[in-house]
Design an enzyme around this catalytic site. Structure first.
Site, PDB file in Angstrom:
ATOM      1  N   CYS A 180     -29.629  -4.549 -30.595  1.00 35.81           N
ATOM      2  CA  CYS A 180     -29.488  -4.444 -29.139  1.00 35.81           C
ATOM      3  C   CYS A 180     -30.671  -5.155 -28.498  1.00 35.81           C
ATOM      4  O   CYS A 180     -31.349  -5.945 -29.163  1.00 35.81           O
ATOM      5  CB  CYS A 180     -29.363  -2.985 -28.694  1.00 35.81           C
ATOM      6  SG  CYS A 180     -30.808  -1.961 -29.019  1.00 35.81           S
ATOM      7  N   ARG A 189     -29.786   1.867 -27.748  1.00 33.97           N
ATOM      8  CA  ARG A 189     -28.473   1.830 -28.380  1.00 33.97           C
ATOM      9  C   ARG A 189     -28.507   1.664 -29.896  1.00 33.97           C
ATOM     10  O   ARG A 189     -27.865   2.434 -30.625  1.00 33.97           O
ATOM     11  CB  ARG A 189     -27.632   0.696 -27.756  1.00 33.97           C
ATOM     12  CG  ARG A 189     -27.226   0.976 -26.333  1.00 33.97           C
ATOM     13  CD  ARG A 189     -26.733  -0.266 -25.631  1.00 33.97           C
ATOM     14  NE  ARG A 189     -27.800  -1.203 -25.358  1.00 33.97           N
ATOM     15  CZ  ARG A 189     -27.652  -2.384 -24.767  1.00 33.97           C
ATOM     16  NH1 ARG A 189     -26.440  -2.771 -24.412  1.00 33.97           N
ATOM     17  NH2 ARG A 189     -28.692  -3.158 -24.534  1.00 33.97           N
ATOM     18  N   ASP A 233     -25.841  -1.324 -21.517  1.00 38.50           N
ATOM     19  CA  ASP A 233     -27.254  -0.948 -21.515  1.00 38.50           C
ATOM     20  C   ASP A 233     -27.475   0.324 -20.668  1.00 38.50           C
ATOM     21  O   ASP A 233     -27.225   0.300 -19.466  1.00 38.50           O
ATOM     22  CB  ASP A 233     -28.023  -2.128 -20.921  1.00 38.50           C
ATOM     23  CG  ASP A 233     -29.517  -1.925 -20.959  1.00 38.50           C
ATOM     24  OD1 ASP A 233     -29.970  -0.825 -21.326  1.00 38.50           O
ATOM     25  OD2 ASP A 233     -30.238  -2.886 -20.618  1.00 38.50           O
TER      26      ASP A 233
HETATM   27  P1  4NP Z   1     -31.579  -1.037 -25.748  1.00 45.09           P
HETATM   28  O1  4NP Z   1     -32.016  -0.698 -24.220  1.00 45.09           O
HETATM   29  O2  4NP Z   1     -31.334  -2.512 -25.782  1.00 45.09           O
HETATM   30  O3  4NP Z   1     -30.348  -0.234 -25.920  1.00 45.09           O
HETATM   31  O4  4NP Z   1     -32.740  -0.597 -26.604  1.00 45.09           O
HETATM   32  C1  4NP Z   1     -33.033  -1.348 -23.527  1.00 45.09           C
HETATM   33  C2  4NP Z   1     -34.335  -0.923 -23.680  1.00 45.09           C
HETATM   34  C3  4NP Z   1     -35.333  -1.534 -22.958  1.00 45.09           C
HETATM   35  C4  4NP Z   1     -35.031  -2.575 -22.105  1.00 45.09           C
HETATM   36  C5  4NP Z   1     -33.732  -3.007 -21.967  1.00 45.09           C
HETATM   37  C6  4NP Z   1     -32.721  -2.391 -22.687  1.00 45.09           C
HETATM   38  N1  4NP Z   1     -36.071  -3.187 -21.351  1.00 45.09           N
HETATM   39  O5  4NP Z   1     -35.759  -4.059 -20.518  1.00 45.09           O
HETATM   40  O6  4NP Z   1     -37.247  -2.835 -21.517  1.00 45.09           O
END
Ligand code: 4NP
Length: 161
Positions: A7, A13, A123
């Site tokens: 991800c 996720r 997200d």
């Molecule tokens: P993930 O969620 O891709 O599901 O781990 C996110 C975690 C952090 C960020 C974006 C998505 N961020 O922009 O910091």
């Protein structure tokens, strides 16, 4: 069988998917390797997001041992299948890939549940616990089918043709 979830930040996720699938494989006594990685370095080395920890803990799954890490080209060699959450990750994987064989290992995770529809696991980072609950339900559905396909040795299940 070695499975990688990817991800964006590797703190919401994909660590949740990793914990959910590992839990199911343990219960079904299926030996398989599961890992996760991300494409943005903001959270490399970090614990999972608190909301991801709470959402999985409610189901007695502990993901606190996970630390965020970046995807590397080497992951194409280390893993048999690479499941991603949304189209941004497919773009990233295509940039990292060296040839068609690398990309053949990849697919939208939700294509396991809804083949060929390329539906995202969106997200949840900017949203509240309701979004994390929705993500959990999506991941759980996909991991349930994935775990059972590994049990029956249905090697082609969920693989992009
Ligand atoms: P993930 O969620 O891709 O599901 O781990 C996110 C975690 C952090 C960020 C974006 C998505 N961020 O922009 O910091």
């Amino acid at each position: 069988m070695k499975i990688l979830f990817v991800c964006t930040g590797n703190i919401c996720r994909s660590p949740m998917a990793e914990g959910i699938l590992r839990d199911k494989l343990e219960k079904l006594n299926i030996p398989a390797e599961v890992d996760s990685a991300g494409f943005e370095e903001f959270h490399a080395g970090d614990e999972p997001d608190e909301r991801a920890i709470l959402t999985t803990r409610k189901r007695r799954i502990d993901i606190t041992g996970h630390r965020g890490r970046l995807f590397t080209t080497n992951d194409f060699d280390r893993f048999d299948r690479i499941y991603f959450m949304d189209s941004y990750h497919y773009y990233q994987l295509s940039m990292f890939s060296r040839d068609e064989n690398d990309l053949k290992k990849t697919d939208y995770l939700m294509n396991i549940v809804y083949p060929g529809r390329n539906l995202p696991v969106s997200d949840p980072w900017y949203d509240g616990m309701t979004a994390f609950e929705k993500v959990y339900e999506q991941l759980d559905k996909a991991c349930e089918i994935l775990a059972r396909s590994l049990k029956t040795n249905d090697q082609d299940y969920g693989r992009k043709k």
